[in-house]
Motif scaffolding. Structure first.
Motif, short mmCIF file in Angstrom:
data_model
loop_
_atom_site.label_atom_id
_atom_site.label_comp_id
_atom_site.label_asym_id
_atom_site.label_seq_id
_atom_site.Cartn_x
_atom_site.Cartn_y
_atom_site.Cartn_z
N TYR A 125 -1.63 8.17 2.03
CA TYR A 125 -0.99 7.51 2.59
C TYR A 125 -0.61 6.64 3.63
CZ TYR A 125 2.16 2.99 2.00
OH TYR A 125 3.11 2.29 2.94
N PHE A 157 -1.47 0.20 -1.22
CA PHE A 157 -0.59 0.74 -2.08
C PHE A 157 -1.54 1.75 -3.27
CE2 PHE A 157 2.06 -1.66 0.40
CZ PHE A 157 2.58 -1.29 1.02
N CYS A 170 5.10 6.02 -0.47
CA CYS A 170 5.63 4.28 0.85
C CYS A 170 6.15 5.23 1.81
CB CYS A 170 5.62 3.44 -0.05
SG CYS A 170 7.52 3.72 -0.64
#
Length: 312
Positions: A125, A157, A170
Motif C-alpha cells: 500500500y 485502497f 493505510c
C-alpha cells in the motif's frame, strides 16, 4: 468456527537520526519475538519504522535524502526481519519510505507492506493522504514536508485475503479520512492495519493540537465502527529529535471499542484476540450496505452541489 487472529501492535519509541537501520531492525525483531511469545500470529509495526521521521527537516542534498528510502524490500538490512518472521511463523505489517523507478523516473512513496507467516509479501500500500507542505514554513520549529518527499499513493485502497480474513492497510493521516475506511469497507475489509508518526504540533493551532490524542482515537474508532472492522493503530512516539510525538497505540474492535492500548512512550507490545466474525454482526444489521446504504442519493447530492449558494 470462529476466525481468531491473535494480533499485536508494536509501538516504537523514538528513532534517533544517528540510529542505523540494522540497529532499528534489531528493535523490530525483539518486538516481534515478544509478540510471538504472547501468542500473536500477526504484528503491526509503525509508519516509517526503519528511520527517524525525516520530513521534519529540509533536506536539499539528494544523496542524503535517498539514504532514508528503501530501494528493495527486503534488502540487506531488513532481511533479518523476514527471516525471523519465517522462523517464528508470524506475519507483519511494516511501514517504510520507498524509492522506485517507475514510468522512467525516480519516485518516492510512503509505503507499507503486509507479510505472511512464511515471510512472503502479500500486498503493498502507498499512502494516499499526505499531510504537511511541499515547501518549508516560516516560524516552525519542526517542518512537516511529506508533500515534498513523497507522492500520493497510486495503488488505491485494495484489500487482501490473508490470515483467514480480508485485510487492509493505510498509513497515518489516512486514518482521519472516512473514504479510507469506506473504500475498504465496501470490499468487505475485516482488519485495517495502520502505523502513524504524529507530532503534537502538526497543525500549528494550539486549540486543535491540544486535541491530538482525542482526534487520534476518534478517527480510528469511528472508522472501525462505521465499517465493521478491526483497526490496529501503531505509533512511533516519544520525543524524537526534539519533536514530541503521540503514542497511545490501540487495537479497536468493530464495535468501536478500544480493547488494548499502550501506556508508555517507548517500545511496547499490546495484544488482542481479534475475532474476525465480530464484524459480521454489524455488517448484517446496522451497516448492511446493500440494504441501508443509498449511493444514488449521494450521487444526486454531488451532481446538485452547484445549486447550493456559496458561503458569504
Amino acid at each position: 468456527m470462529a476466525r481468531i487472529v491473535h494480533t499485536a501492535s508494536a509501538q516504537m519509541g523514538p528513532i534517533a537520526k544517528s540510529e542505523t537501520r540494522r540497529d532499528t531492525v534489531k528493535r523490530l525483531v525483539a518486538l516481534m519475538r515478544e509478540a510471538k511469545g504472547r501468542g500473536a500470529e500477526l504484528v503491526v509495526f509503525t509508519e516509517l519504522a526503519l528511520v527517524t521521521f525525516f520530513p521534519r527537516w529540509l533536506i536539499e542534498d539528494e544523496a542524503e535524502l535517498d539514504s532514508y528510502y528503501e530501494r528493495q524490500m527486503p534488502g540487506p538490512d531488513t532481511q533479518p526481519l523476514f527471516d525471523e518472521a519465517r522462523k517464528l511463523g508470524i506475519g507483519f505489517y511494516l511501514g517504510y519510505a520507498e524509492l522506485v523507478v517507475e514510468d522512467g523516473r525516480k519516485r518516492r512513496f510512503n509505503t507499507s507492506i503486509l507479510v505472511d507467516r512464511s515471510g512472503g509479501i502479500v500486498g503493498k500500500y502507498r499512502k494516499v493522504h499526505l499531510p504537511g507542505h511541499a515547501a518549508p514554513q516560516p516560524g516552525r520549529r519542526h517542518q512537516h514536508l511529506e508533500k515534498r518527499y513523497f507522492e500520493p499513493g497510486n495503488l488505491g485502497f485494495p484489500v487482501w485475503r490473508a490470515f483467514d480474513g480480508v485485510m487492509g492497510m493505510c498509513i497515518c493521516n489516512d486514518r482521519r479520512w472516512p473514504e479510507t475506511y469506506r473504500v475498504m469497507g465496501l470490499q468487505g475489509v475485516e482488519m485495517v492495519m495502520l502505523g502513524y508518526n504524529t507530532p503534537y504540533d502538526h497543525t500549528g493551532h494550539p486549540d486543535i493540537d491540544g486535541l491530538t490524542q482525542f482526534h487520534n482515537h476518534l478517527s480510528m474508532q469511528a472508522g472501525a465502527y462505521q465499517n465493521a472492522t478491526w483497526v490496529i493503530g501503531t505509533a512511533k512516539c516519544g520525543i524524537e529529535e526534539g519533536s514530541n510525538m503521540v503514542g497511545q497505540s490501540v487495537i479497536v474492535a468493530p464495535s468501536g471499542e478500544i480493547v488494548a492500548m499502550a501506556v508508555s512512550l517507548e517500545d511496547e507490545i499490546i495484544t488482542a484476540r481479534c475475532d474476525l466474525d465480530l464484524g459480521r454482526r454489524y455488517r448484517e444489521t446496522i451497516f448492511d450496505f446493500a440494504r441501508h446504504r443509498e449511493p444514488e442519493a449521494y450521487r444526486l447530492i454531488v451532481e446538485r452541489k452547484g445549486a447550493v449558494p456559496p458561503a458569504a
